[in-house]
Structures are given as structure tokens and as C-alpha cells.
Design a protein around this motif. Structure first.
Motif, short mmCIF file in Angstrom:
data_model
loop_
_atom_site.label_atom_id
_atom_site.label_comp_id
_atom_site.label_asym_id
_atom_site.label_seq_id
_atom_site.Cartn_x
_atom_site.Cartn_y
_atom_site.Cartn_z
N LYS A 1 25.86 65.34 13.30
CA LYS A 1 25.53 66.66 13.84
C LYS A 1 26.15 66.73 15.22
O LYS A 1 25.84 65.91 16.10
CB LYS A 1 24.02 66.81 13.94
CG LYS A 1 23.58 68.16 14.50
CD LYS A 1 22.06 68.23 14.55
CE LYS A 1 21.57 69.65 14.63
NZ LYS A 1 22.07 70.39 15.79
N ASN B 1 27.07 68.71 18.82
CA ASN B 1 26.39 69.61 19.74
C ASN B 1 27.40 70.55 20.38
O ASN B 1 28.04 70.21 21.37
CB ASN B 1 25.67 68.77 20.79
CG ASN B 1 24.85 69.61 21.75
OD1 ASN B 1 24.65 70.80 21.51
ND2 ASN B 1 24.39 68.99 22.81
N GLY B 2 27.56 71.69 19.77
CA GLY B 2 28.48 72.69 20.30
C GLY B 2 27.97 74.03 19.84
O GLY B 2 26.77 74.26 19.83
N GLU C 1 31.66 73.45 13.88
CA GLU C 1 31.16 73.46 15.25
C GLU C 1 32.35 73.44 16.21
O GLU C 1 33.29 72.68 16.01
CB GLU C 1 30.28 72.21 15.46
CG GLU C 1 29.34 72.29 16.63
CD GLU C 1 28.01 73.02 16.35
OE1 GLU C 1 27.89 73.70 15.31
OE2 GLU C 1 27.11 72.90 17.20
N GLU D 1 24.47 63.80 19.39
CA GLU D 1 23.28 64.59 19.07
C GLU D 1 22.44 64.12 17.89
O GLU D 1 21.22 64.13 17.96
CB GLU D 1 23.65 66.07 18.85
CG GLU D 1 22.42 66.97 18.75
CD GLU D 1 22.73 68.44 18.47
OE1 GLU D 1 23.80 68.75 17.94
OE2 GLU D 1 21.86 69.27 18.78
MG MG Z 1 23.34 73.09 17.92
#
Ligand code: MG
Ligand code: ATP
Length: 374
Positions: A82, A84-85, A135, A215
Motif C-alpha cells: 500500500k 502513501n500518495g 497511486e 505505509e
Molecule cells: Mg492513502
């Protein structure tokens, strides 16, 4: 085809959805999007020029891996990183490749980036009805900046391939293979596990991600339909630090949810008193030190807000600033430079601050002695 048919809704239900759409425009085309969660239609669904781009589904979360994973899955689980963006869906409508935000707005900056840095035409030539989902990550972006080693400024990582109208996903292996064939960068796949005895392996993956300040994971059934997410303590702390650096502008529910996650992780991982204290200390630092830093800055006369740096084609940056302005945000440009790049020609690098009101005003008031009656 009419929108209600494309969405699989009765004309009556579609009417009720229409009460909740917002209008926006991109380069002269008026379009509509669904900014919040709604019954019958995913948040972020877009009605653009006769085409529907379905919103990306909400990904549920477990607080306890050992119990939540077998609860959610009854077959093998693919575990992906996962990132984080910010969530981006890319579709080609009437010949134009467009990048849509989570809530369904065309982002001119992301659209420029995708056009310039990814060649999706072969993919859309073969699969015109696809929504490429992924992402946007990196330290230089207008929404969710986060440093990733190996990413200079901004990059795209695909994590899903869906039919843009129905939202139906491709299965995980098929999707990874196709993105491989078209040369589209994707999120990492850690492996495929049996949900009933993945706990140890998942724990190891999470520990490593945590140590790298990354993340977390999104687990997916092999058909791509069922998803489940879990995040590292580093991500929880990072979010807390960010939220508490603007304490009167971030929703308190946002902070509360992240604190709860820390407690359940500590329990699931059977932490020793020393480990639990170390965690408590780190969480406390994330909260208190980010607040004191903000208070000091306000005391020094600075205005605090969400700071971002973006880099790109001068016209694309102008479009981005207009786009943020059209959303009602107040943007203070703090630095605006032009850099000549051999490969790309002129590039503009802008640092700006999204102004927040409550944190500045409330802190100023307290510093001036405002009396609180609670
Ligand atoms: Mg997010
Ligand atoms: P929302 O679910 O509405 O997007 P949220 O803040 O709860 O809001 P996140 O906690 O970031 O969202 O978790 C879901 C998001 O994670 C997805 O929308 C997607 O943008 C992002 N994401 C990053 N990596 C992946 C991945 N490998 N698979 C699926 N989603 C991913």
C-alpha cells in the motif's frame, strides 16, 4: 447510452444520485462527479462527455491481522504494498487521456504528468474501456507528499485495472501481467498466501515496511474483488504528526482512529512492557512535538498550512493553481522558480501553502491569553 443504463440504475434511482453530483469543467467540457459516498454509486464516479468512470471502491481495514484476514477471505490472498500518495484513475475518453482524483475531478497536473511520463496509448488502443488505477507518489505533489527512495519528484504505480463503466476488476495475476506487458510501473507484490496461516509472514512484511517508513499492505482475493488494508505504526505516527501539526483543522475522528490502531497492534503483537512503552513514547512524540513546533511557528509570526512543492511544465502548474483555486482553496505561493532542463526544456518549481484558518487563529488566540471555558 444514457448514464443511468451505464451505471446500472433505474431512472428513478439515478435522479436521486443527481441530487448529489457536483459540476466541474475541464478545458471547456462540463462534467459531473459524485464527491461523497452514496448509496448505489461509488464515491468519485464521473459522468464525462457521455462516458462513465466508476469511482474506486472504499478499501476496508482490519485492526487485527490474525483475526481479520481469515474473516475477510476464504481463499488465497495476494499481498501488495500500500503506497502513501493519492489515488488516481486514468481513462481515455474521446481520444483524451484524463487523470481523475479520488473524488472524481480531472486533475490537470496529474493529467499533464501522465501524458508526459507514461505512454498509455498502446494500452488504451487495445483496451479502450479500461480505467488504469494507481497511486501517484513522491515528495513533490499537490495532495499527499511522502518521500520514497528511488522516486525523485513524482511517479505513478498501478494497483488495479478496472472496466471504467462497471468498475469490474481484472484478476490480480492477469492485471500484473498486462501492466508488465505495457511497461506500466506497479506496486510491489509480496506473495500469495493462505488466509488461515499468513499471520507470521504478514507480520514480517509489516515489520520491514515499518522499518522503512512505508505505509502498509493491501490484501486482495485473486479475482481482485475483495480487498483489505493494514498499516504500519510508522504510517499511523506519520499521519498523527501531520494532523497534530494543524490540530484545529484536522478532524478529531481522523486522529482518534489512528490512536486506536496503535493500541490494537500493540496487543496483537504481544508487546513486552518495554516495547509498549517505546511505542507509547513514539506516538506521544508524534503528537506533542508536531503541535509545539506549530505553536512556535505561529508565535514567530509565521502562517502555518499544508506545504507542497510541485514541478513541471509552466502551463501545467498554472492550470493546477487555477484548479486548486476553483475548489475554494487559498493558495499562498512561497517560491516560484524556473529551471532549464536539458531534456524537458523549461520547468517551473513552485512551493505553495494551502492556507488553513482555524489552526492559525486558534493558536494566535491562545498565545494572546484567550480564556477557554470548556
Ligand atoms: Mg492513502
Ligand atoms: P479512501 O478509501 O476513500 O480512498 P482512505 O483515506 O481511507 O480513503 P487509504 O487509507 O489511503 O484511503 O486506503 C485506500 C487507498 O489506498 C486506495 O484508495 C488507494 O488510493 C491506496 N492504495 C495504495 N496502494 C494500494 C494498493 N496496492 N491497492 C489498492 N489501493 C492502494
Amino acid at each position: 447510452m444514457e448514464y443511468h443504463r451505464q451505471l446500472g440504475l433505474s431512472p428513478e434511482t439515478f435522479e436521486t444520485v443527481l441530487d448529489h453530483v457536483e459540476r466541474a469543467s475541464y478545458e471547456g467540457t462540463e462534467y459531473r462527479h459524485v464527491p461523497d459516498y452514496r448509496r448505489g454509486v461509488e464515491r468519485g464516479t464521473v459522468l464525462f462527455d457521455g462516458a462513465v468512470v466508476r469511482g474506486f471502491p472504499k478499501v476496508p481495514r482490519t485492526l487485527v491481522l490474525g483475526a481479520g484476514v481469515p474473516q475477510q477471505f476464504d481463499g488465497p490472498v495476494a499481498v501488495e504494498e500500500k503506497l502513501n500518495g493519492y489515488n488516481t484513475r486514468i481513462a481515455r475518453i474521446d481520444g483524451d487521456v484524463l487523470a481523475f482524483s479520488r473524488s472524481g475531478l480531472v486533475c490537470p497536473y496529474t493529467t499533464w504528468f501522465v501524458e508526459r511520463r507514461l505512454d498509455l496509448d498502446p494500452l488504451f488502443d487495445d483496451h479502450p474501456d479500461t480505467a488504469v488505477c494507481g497511486e501517484m507518489i513522491g515528495s513533490e505533489n499537490p495532495y499527499t507528499p511522502h518521500d520514497y527512495s528511488g522516486v525523485d519528484s513524482l511517479a505513478f504505480r498501478a494497483f488495479d485495472w478496472r472496466d471504467r463503466q462497471s468498475g469490474e476488476p481484472l484478476d490480480v495475476r492477469g492485471r500484473r501481467e498486462r501492466y508488465g506487458e505495457y511497461g506500466v510501473p506497479q506496486v510491489r507484490l509480496f506473495g500469495v498466501y493462505d488466509p488461515d496461516d499468513a499471520a507470521d509472514e504478514l507480520r514480517e512484511i509489516i515489520d520491514q515496511l515499518d522499518a522503512d517508513d512505508r505505509e502498509g499492505i493491501v490484501m486482495k482475493s485473486l479475482d481482485g474483488v475483495t480487498q483489505l488494508k493494514y498499516t504500519t505504526s510508522a504510517a499511523n505516527r506519520g499521519d498523527l504528526a501531520y494532523a497534530f501539526s494543524l490540530p484545529f483543522d484536522y478532524g478529531q475522528a481522523f486522529m482518534f482512529r489512528r490512536l486506536i490502531r496503535e493500541a490494537f497492534q500493540s496487543i496483537e503483537w504481544n508487546e513486552s512492557p518495554e516495547q509498549a512503552h517505546k511505542r507509547a513514547h513514539a506516538v506521544g512524540e508524534a503528537i506533542v512535538l508536531s503541535m509545539t513546533e506549530t505553536i512556535e511557528r505561529v508565535a514567530d509570526g509565521e502562517a502555518v498550512g499544508e506545504r507542497h512543492t510541485v514541478r513541471g511544465d509552466p502551463a501545467a502548474i498554472d492550470d493546477l493553481l487555477d484548479h486548486l483555486d476553483a475548489q475554494g482553496l487559498t493558495i499562498d505561493v512561497q517560491a516560484d522558480d524556473r529551471v532549464e532542463r536539458e531534456r524537458d526544456g523549461a520547468e517551473r518549481v513552485v512551493t505553495f501553502c494551502k492556507r488553513v484558518q482555524s489552526t492559525n487563529d486558534t493558536i494566535r488566540g491562545y498565545l494572546d491569553g484567550q480564556i477557554v471555558r470548556e
